[in-house]
Design a protein around this motif. Sequence first.
Motif, PDB file in Angstrom:
ATOM      1  N   VAL A   1      36.881  39.069  45.166  1.00 36.77           N
ATOM      2  CA  VAL A   1      35.513  39.253  44.718  1.00 36.77           C
ATOM      3  C   VAL A   1      35.197  40.743  44.697  1.00 36.77           C
ATOM      4  O   VAL A   1      35.205  41.397  45.739  1.00 36.77           O
ATOM      5  CB  VAL A   1      34.510  38.525  45.627  1.00 36.77           C
ATOM      6  N   GLU A   2      34.911  41.265  43.497  1.00 33.33           N
ATOM      7  CA  GLU A   2      34.590  42.679  43.353  1.00 33.33           C
ATOM      8  C   GLU A   2      33.088  42.922  43.464  1.00 33.33           C
ATOM      9  O   GLU A   2      32.280  42.047  43.154  1.00 33.33           O
ATOM     10  CB  GLU A   2      35.059  43.224  41.998  1.00 33.33           C
TER      11      GLU A   2
ATOM     12  N   GLY B   1      40.071  38.970  40.348  1.00 34.23           N
ATOM     13  CA  GLY B   1      38.667  38.770  40.631  1.00 34.23           C
ATOM     14  C   GLY B   1      37.920  38.589  39.327  1.00 34.23           C
ATOM     15  O   GLY B   1      38.505  38.614  38.243  1.00 34.23           O
ATOM     16  N   GLN B   2      36.612  38.413  39.414  1.00 35.05           N
ATOM     17  CA  GLN B   2      35.797  38.172  38.230  1.00 35.05           C
ATOM     18  C   GLN B   2      35.299  39.450  37.563  1.00 35.05           C
ATOM     19  O   GLN B   2      34.774  39.405  36.452  1.00 35.05           O
ATOM     20  CB  GLN B   2      34.609  37.274  38.592  1.00 35.05           C
ATOM     21  N   GLY B   3      35.466  40.575  38.226  1.00 34.76           N
ATOM     22  CA  GLY B   3      35.115  41.848  37.632  1.00 34.76           C
ATOM     23  C   GLY B   3      33.751  42.374  38.025  1.00 34.76           C
ATOM     24  O   GLY B   3      32.846  41.621  38.368  1.00 34.76           O
ATOM     25  N   THR B   4      33.620  43.685  37.954  1.00 31.57           N
ATOM     26  CA  THR B   4      32.348  44.351  38.189  1.00 31.57           C
ATOM     27  C   THR B   4      32.206  45.451  37.136  1.00 31.57           C
ATOM     28  O   THR B   4      33.142  46.209  36.887  1.00 31.57           O
ATOM     29  CB  THR B   4      32.258  44.918  39.626  1.00 31.57           C
ATOM     30  N   GLN B   5      31.059  45.509  36.498  1.00 26.87           N
ATOM     31  CA  GLN B   5      30.854  46.424  35.379  1.00 26.87           C
ATOM     32  C   GLN B   5      30.537  47.834  35.842  1.00 26.87           C
ATOM     33  O   GLN B   5      29.704  48.044  36.728  1.00 26.87           O
ATOM     34  CB  GLN B   5      29.716  45.913  34.485  1.00 26.87           C
ATOM     35  N   VAL B   6      31.205  48.797  35.219  1.00 31.89           N
ATOM     36  CA  VAL B   6      30.937  50.209  35.454  1.00 31.89           C
ATOM     37  C   VAL B   6      30.550  50.834  34.123  1.00 31.89           C
ATOM     38  O   VAL B   6      31.300  50.752  33.149  1.00 31.89           O
ATOM     39  CB  VAL B   6      32.168  50.943  36.030  1.00 31.89           C
TER      40      VAL B   6
ATOM     41  N   MET C   1      48.568  45.518  45.413  1.00 30.58           N
ATOM     42  CA  MET C   1      47.186  45.278  45.043  1.00 30.58           C
ATOM     43  C   MET C   1      46.747  46.399  44.124  1.00 30.58           C
ATOM     44  O   MET C   1      47.137  47.550  44.315  1.00 30.58           O
ATOM     45  CB  MET C   1      46.278  45.215  46.269  1.00 30.58           C
ATOM     46  N   GLY C   2      45.958  46.057  43.139  1.00 25.68           N
ATOM     47  CA  GLY C   2      45.569  47.070  42.178  1.00 25.68           C
ATOM     48  C   GLY C   2      44.204  46.875  41.568  1.00 25.68           C
ATOM     49  O   GLY C   2      43.569  45.825  41.726  1.00 25.68           O
ATOM     50  N   TRP C   3      43.770  47.906  40.889  1.00 24.13           N
ATOM     51  CA  TRP C   3      42.539  47.893  40.121  1.00 24.13           C
ATOM     52  C   TRP C   3      42.880  48.043  38.649  1.00 24.13           C
ATOM     53  O   TRP C   3      43.689  48.900  38.271  1.00 24.13           O
ATOM     54  CB  TRP C   3      41.606  49.025  40.548  1.00 24.13           C
ATOM     55  N   PHE C   4      42.257  47.220  37.830  1.00 19.42           N
ATOM     56  CA  PHE C   4      42.445  47.251  36.394  1.00 19.42           C
ATOM     57  C   PHE C   4      41.083  47.332  35.731  1.00 19.42           C
ATOM     58  O   PHE C   4      40.061  47.031  36.348  1.00 19.42           O
ATOM     59  CB  PHE C   4      43.185  45.996  35.918  1.00 19.42           C
ATOM     60  N   ARG C   5      41.073  47.738  34.483  1.00 24.62           N
ATOM     61  CA  ARG C   5      39.813  47.804  33.764  1.00 24.62           C
ATOM     62  C   ARG C   5      40.008  47.396  32.319  1.00 24.62           C
ATOM     63  O   ARG C   5      41.094  47.506  31.759  1.00 24.62           O
ATOM     64  CB  ARG C   5      39.199  49.208  33.846  1.00 24.62           C
ATOM     65  N   GLN C   6      38.932  46.924  31.726  1.00 23.84           N
ATOM     66  CA  GLN C   6      38.978  46.512  30.334  1.00 23.84           C
ATOM     67  C   GLN C   6      37.655  46.835  29.653  1.00 23.84           C
ATOM     68  O   GLN C   6      36.599  46.378  30.085  1.00 23.84           O
ATOM     69  CB  GLN C   6      39.278  45.020  30.225  1.00 23.84           C
ATOM     70  N   ALA C   7      37.737  47.622  28.611  1.00 25.31           N
ATOM     71  CA  ALA C   7      36.576  47.962  27.812  1.00 25.31           C
ATOM     72  C   ALA C   7      36.523  47.021  26.616  1.00 25.31           C
ATOM     73  O   ALA C   7      37.550  46.470  26.204  1.00 25.31           O
ATOM     74  CB  ALA C   7      36.659  49.412  27.347  1.00 25.31           C
ATOM     75  N   PRO C   8      35.354  46.820  26.034  1.00 32.29           N
ATOM     76  CA  PRO C   8      35.228  45.929  24.883  1.00 32.29           C
ATOM     77  C   PRO C   8      36.181  46.311  23.756  1.00 32.29           C
ATOM     78  O   PRO C   8      36.273  47.477  23.380  1.00 32.29           O
ATOM     79  CB  PRO C   8      33.771  46.110  24.453  1.00 32.29           C
ATOM     80  N   GLY C   9      36.923  45.330  23.248  1.00 27.98           N
ATOM     81  CA  GLY C   9      37.840  45.577  22.152  1.00 27.98           C
ATOM     82  C   GLY C   9      39.155  46.219  22.545  1.00 27.98           C
ATOM     83  O   GLY C   9      39.977  46.517  21.675  1.00 27.98           O
TER      84      GLY C   9
ATOM     85  N   TYR D   1      35.750  46.375  35.634  1.00 23.75           N
ATOM     86  CA  TYR D   1      36.823  46.654  36.576  1.00 23.75           C
ATOM     87  C   TYR D   1      37.179  45.411  37.376  1.00 23.75           C
ATOM     88  O   TYR D   1      36.301  44.709  37.889  1.00 23.75           O
ATOM     89  CB  TYR D   1      36.424  47.785  37.527  1.00 23.75           C
ATOM     90  N   TYR D   2      38.481  45.150  37.494  1.00 21.46           N
ATOM     91  CA  TYR D   2      38.989  43.985  38.196  1.00 21.46           C
ATOM     92  C   TYR D   2      39.957  44.393  39.292  1.00 21.46           C
ATOM     93  O   TYR D   2      40.735  45.323  39.120  1.00 21.46           O
ATOM     94  CB  TYR D   2      39.753  43.061  37.242  1.00 21.46           C
ATOM     95  N   CYS D   3      39.925  43.692  40.406  1.00 23.38           N
ATOM     96  CA  CYS D   3      40.961  43.881  41.403  1.00 23.38           C
ATOM     97  C   CYS D   3      41.957  42.746  41.247  1.00 23.38           C
ATOM     98  O   CYS D   3      41.625  41.669  40.748  1.00 23.38           O
ATOM     99  CB  CYS D   3      40.392  43.936  42.827  1.00 23.38           C
ATOM    100  N   ALA D   4      43.189  42.992  41.653  1.00 22.77           N
ATOM    101  CA  ALA D   4      44.243  42.008  41.447  1.00 22.77           C
ATOM    102  C   ALA D   4      45.331  42.129  42.502  1.00 22.77           C
ATOM    103  O   ALA D   4      45.506  43.178  43.122  1.00 22.77           O
ATOM    104  CB  ALA D   4      44.854  42.185  40.051  1.00 22.77           C
ATOM    105  N   VAL D   5      46.058  41.036  42.678  1.00 19.42           N
ATOM    106  CA  VAL D   5      47.177  40.982  43.608  1.00 19.42           C
ATOM    107  C   VAL D   5      48.417  40.576  42.834  1.00 19.42           C
ATOM    108  O   VAL D   5      48.350  39.710  41.958  1.00 19.42           O
ATOM    109  CB  VAL D   5      46.915  39.983  44.750  1.00 19.42           C
TER     110      VAL D   5
END
Length: 125
Positions: free
Chosen positions: A5-6, A116-121, A34-42, A92-96
Amino acid sequence: HVQLVESGGGSVQAGGSLRLSCAAPGYRYDTYCMGWFRQAPGKEREGVAATNFGRGRANYAGSVKGRFTISQDKNTMYLEMNSLKVEDTAMYYCAVSRGSLFGLCPLRVVDYAHWGQGTQVTVSS
């Protein structure tokens, strides 16, 4: 099992800072990555930072190296983000990782199984 949970996302002006948190009870920090990933629209999801906390060596994407820091405290993982840029705007998402990995933890989405479900930055100029 692992549940992630982020939290900590929000809106900030360029040059500002944010600290993201990921509650990850029960993860094997000494063997799993364990890591942090991110995804922007498109855009495709991309790795930002990852580490095996048992070894204490982190792997950072070139775009964030020197600005972001990944850390862990008990059952919580953090991503300290400094000198934020507009281009850092993303979910932004955390992952294992899928399992125990050797060497430097990868920043490839395919190597991670729990998300995780993500948190917006959002960073504004």
